[in-house]
Motif scaffolding. Structure first.
Motif, PDB file in Angstrom:
ATOM      1  N   HIS A  79      28.048 -54.352  22.733  1.00  0.00           N
ATOM      2  CA  HIS A  79      28.543 -53.405  21.726  1.00  0.00           C
ATOM      3  C   HIS A  79      29.327 -52.299  22.428  1.00  0.00           C
ATOM      4  O   HIS A  79      28.923 -51.827  23.488  1.00  0.00           O
ATOM      5  CB  HIS A  79      27.345 -52.814  20.971  1.00  0.00           C
ATOM      6  N   HIS A  81      29.999 -48.889  22.082  1.00  0.00           N
ATOM      7  CA  HIS A  81      29.370 -47.824  21.307  1.00  0.00           C
ATOM      8  C   HIS A  81      30.337 -46.674  21.017  1.00  0.00           C
ATOM      9  O   HIS A  81      30.815 -46.015  21.943  1.00  0.00           O
ATOM     10  CB  HIS A  81      28.139 -47.309  22.064  1.00  0.00           C
ATOM     11  N   HIS A 124      27.135 -51.343  25.778  1.00  0.00           N
ATOM     12  CA  HIS A 124      25.783 -51.798  26.124  1.00  0.00           C
ATOM     13  C   HIS A 124      25.458 -53.093  25.385  1.00  0.00           C
ATOM     14  O   HIS A 124      26.042 -53.389  24.339  1.00  0.00           O
ATOM     15  CB  HIS A 124      24.741 -50.716  25.832  1.00  0.00           C
ATOM     16  N   HIS A 126      23.596 -55.448  22.870  1.00  0.00           N
ATOM     17  CA  HIS A 126      23.038 -55.100  21.558  1.00  0.00           C
ATOM     18  C   HIS A 126      22.225 -56.264  21.028  1.00  0.00           C
ATOM     19  O   HIS A 126      22.483 -56.817  19.961  1.00  0.00           O
ATOM     20  CB  HIS A 126      24.147 -54.715  20.590  1.00  0.00           C
ATOM     21  N   HIS A 464      22.595 -43.431  14.620  1.00  0.00           N
ATOM     22  CA  HIS A 464      23.936 -43.862  15.050  1.00  0.00           C
ATOM     23  C   HIS A 464      24.576 -44.722  13.971  1.00  0.00           C
ATOM     24  O   HIS A 464      23.946 -45.633  13.443  1.00  0.00           O
ATOM     25  CB  HIS A 464      23.807 -44.655  16.353  1.00  0.00           C
ATOM     26  N   HIS A 466      27.679 -47.294  13.373  1.00  0.00           N
ATOM     27  CA  HIS A 466      28.717 -48.097  14.027  1.00  0.00           C
ATOM     28  C   HIS A 466      30.054 -47.908  13.306  1.00  0.00           C
ATOM     29  O   HIS A 466      30.093 -47.760  12.081  1.00  0.00           O
ATOM     30  CB  HIS A 466      28.343 -49.584  13.969  1.00  0.00           C
ATOM     31  N   HIS A 523      21.601 -47.045  12.594  1.00  0.00           N
ATOM     32  CA  HIS A 523      20.209 -47.174  13.066  1.00  0.00           C
ATOM     33  C   HIS A 523      19.796 -46.052  13.987  1.00  0.00           C
ATOM     34  O   HIS A 523      20.633 -45.334  14.535  1.00  0.00           O
ATOM     35  CB  HIS A 523      20.039 -48.511  13.795  1.00  0.00           C
ATOM     36  N   HIS A 525      18.769 -44.782  17.434  1.00  0.00           N
ATOM     37  CA  HIS A 525      19.133 -45.292  18.758  1.00  0.00           C
ATOM     38  C   HIS A 525      17.976 -45.235  19.754  1.00  0.00           C
ATOM     39  O   HIS A 525      18.172 -45.446  20.947  1.00  0.00           O
ATOM     40  CB  HIS A 525      20.378 -44.584  19.287  1.00  0.00           C
TER      41      HIS A 525
HETATM   42 CU1  C2O Z   1      24.691 -47.874  20.906  1.00  0.00          CU
HETATM   43 CU2  C2O Z   1      23.884 -50.069  17.512  1.00  0.00          CU
HETATM   44  O1  C2O Z   1      24.310 -48.968  19.239  1.00  0.00           O
END
Ligand code: C2O
Length: 560
Positions: A79, A81, A124, A126, A464, A466, A523, A525
């Motif tokens: 992902h 971010h 990162h 996911h 967070h 997206h 979500h 984090h």
């Molecule tokens: Cu840093 Cu769903 O992500």
């Protein structure tokens, strides 16, 4: 044929639009790596044999193309971010949300433009807890001919704060899922992969920055830890915050930074101290009365003309529960005035979302080690999110496949109660799993009030979203009250973020414009809460034009 035409048209449009934009190519080989951050060797999953993984640098306007080759034994996704992924939702990365995972031995190429955002982001894994060791910085410089809205630093250093387990993190996660109890806490925090001098066997495992007296440096602080917000401080030096989450802020001078998982903070550091060595240190801001890893990671700031052999000076970090210090930092940031975006004033969708922990039934014939013999769950508006397992939500949305999710995520909690009162909260402590999402019309303006609950316990949750930045209009403690708190809204220069640390036992109000068709996860984090279901997603329908329509998936999109 149609697809080839589409790519041609897009490529042409891009070139016509910005002659300076370029394509930046990377290959990520993801596989096992043996490392020894503490006393013993461990095998972890890492990218290109590096921990942290490679730093990606682009200029705003560039296209990033990353071929990910999964040579690890686990299912994988990456992902990006904080990246907007305008019309490129297929490259966002969360497993079973925008794609099925890349199976061991398979590849997938992530391809997307990076426009209208500058500063520090990161990438990162996911899927499961793999991001503990699969992460790196993604730095967006201004496009050619443009400059920073502050003095150009002499040099810049990404400082990625990480969290380390001696055990295999996937095992830690699986065990918690099995028992329903809280997972084991970590063994160390790290700065650029290294724990630092305060841990056992740390010989030479300390990251060091060498500076020249009088010069200005930029530190790009990224919290890549799994489950902990972190205080960050450098002995003897003030810091000037100039950016957060790849948005510019009014310069904010402070001696301490607090950064939640998912967030980034860019600071300027003037090397104006007496020549010598100073510790850079980070340790948790832990707002809930639970067991946590209360250790401190360090790096060293060293003046290059120093001949001193004295030990580096150690900063005094705030106490782990210093909420006033955390709140002062989080709530005092504002967007840079000369750069400020217009806050949308007309809201189409008002959402009030409770955020917190809870419990779910253990399951028939099972025994659970969570509170009251149940298993930990976490929820938004009492819906505890479960990912689909047979198809990604974006594929289901795009192809009209039923049964993967339901678009009935509620705009309000099922019950109005005294959210931050522990006694009232115990009445509503159980929740059930579902895959409920909120459907939005293209371009609608959404306002969300995040309200922390005291179910099990209050806690600061970094939420967070997206695909978007949101304006952070206000934050406070206790229960949100529309009548009194609306007057607190900053509609002039609110901070813009992709991750908001909702105050412990409190609330935060954010607004964003749903101008990107696709499926966008939202979500907590803290990965422990993500595993427990603290998430939902927005399904954003196409708009009326080609430029507001999600293109078809790339041909190499992994299959389930
Ligand atoms: Cu840093 Cu769903 O992500």
């Amino acid at each position: 044929m149609a697809r080839a035409m589409w790519i041609l048209v897009c490529t042409f449009a891009m070139h016509a639009f910005a002659a300076s934009a370029k394509v930046v190519n990377h290959t990520f080989r993801v596989g096992n790596l043996t490392v020894q951050p503490l006393c013993e060797e461990r095998v972890v999953v890492a990218v290109n044999g590096q921990l942290p993984g490679p730093t990606i640098r682009v200029n705003e306007g560039d296209t990033l193309v990353v071929l990910v080759i999964n040579e690890s034994p686990y299912n994988l996704t990456i992902h990006w971010h904080g990246i907007f992924q305008k019309l490129s939702g297929w490259a966002d990365g969360p497993s079973y949300v925008t794609q099925c995972p890349i199976l061991p031995g398979n590849n997938y190429t992530y391809r997307f433009n990076i426009t209208k955002q500058e500063g520090t982001l990161w990438w990162h894994a996911h899927v499961s807890w793999l991001r503990a060791t699969v992460y790196g910085a993604l730095i967006i410089h201004p496009r050619a001919g443009r400059s920073y809205p502050f003095v150009k630093p002499h040099k810049e250093f990404p400082l990625i704060l990480g969290e380390w387990w001696n055990a295999n993190v996937v095992d830690v996660e699986n065990e918690a899922n099995l028992t329903g109890a809280a997972p084991n806490i970590s063994d160390a925090y790290t700065i650029n992969g290294r724990p630092g001098d305060l841990y056992p066997c740390a010989n030479n495992n300390t990251y060091k920055i060498t500076v020249t007296q009088g010069k200005t440096y930029m530190l790009r602080i990224i919290n890549a830890a799994l489950n902990n917000e972190l205080f960050f401080k450098i002995a003897g030096h003030n810091l000037t915050v100039v950016g957060i989450d790849a948005t510019y802020t009014e310069p904010y001078i402070t001696d301490v930074v607090v950064v939640a998982p998912g967030q980034t903070t860019d600071v300027l550091l003037v090397a104006n101290g007496p020549t010598g060595s100073y510790y850079i240190a980070a340790r948790p801001y832990a707002s809930a009365p639970i067991l946590f890893d209360n250790t401190t990671t360090t790096a060293i700031l060293h003046y290059n003309n120093s001949t001193s052999v004295a030990a580096p000076l150690m900063p005094v970090l705030p106490a782990f529960n210093d909420t006033p210090t955390a709140h002062r930092f989080y709530s005092n940031l504002t967007a840079l005035r000369s750069w400020t975006h217009k806050v949308p004033l007309d809201v189409d969708e008002h959402m009030f979302i409770t955020v917190g922990l809870g419990l779910e039934p253990c399951g028939v014939n099972a025994t659970c080690a969570g509170p009251s013999g149940m298993r930990f769950a976490a929820s938004m508006n009492n819906a505890s999110f479960r990912l689909p397992t047979t198809l990604s939500m974006l594929q289901a949305h795009f192809s009209g496949v039923q049964g993967i999710f339901t678009d009935d995520f509620p705009d309000t909690p099922p019950l109005v109660f005294d959210y931050t009162n522990a006694n009232a909260s115990q009445l509503v402590s159980t929740t059930l799993k579902s895959t409920r999402v909120k459907r939005l019309a293209y371009n609608s303006t959404v306002e969300m009030v995040f309200q922390n609950t005291a179910i099990l316990s209050v806690e600061n949750h970094p939420i967070h979203l997206h695909g978007f930045n949101f304006f952070v209009l206000a934050q406070g403690f206790g229960n949100y009250d529309n009548a009194t708190h609306r007057s607190m809204f900053n509609l002039v220069n609110p901070q813009l973020r992709n991750t908001i640390a909702v105050p412990v036992g409190g609330w935060a109000v954010v607004r964003f414009i749903a101008n990107n068709p696709g499926v966008w996860l939202m979500h907590c984090h803290l990965d422990v809460h993500l595993s427990w279901g603290l998430s939902t997603a927005f399904v954003i329908d196409n708009g009326p034009t080609v430029s507001s329509t999600l293109p078809p998936p790339p041909l190499d999109l992994p299959r389930c």
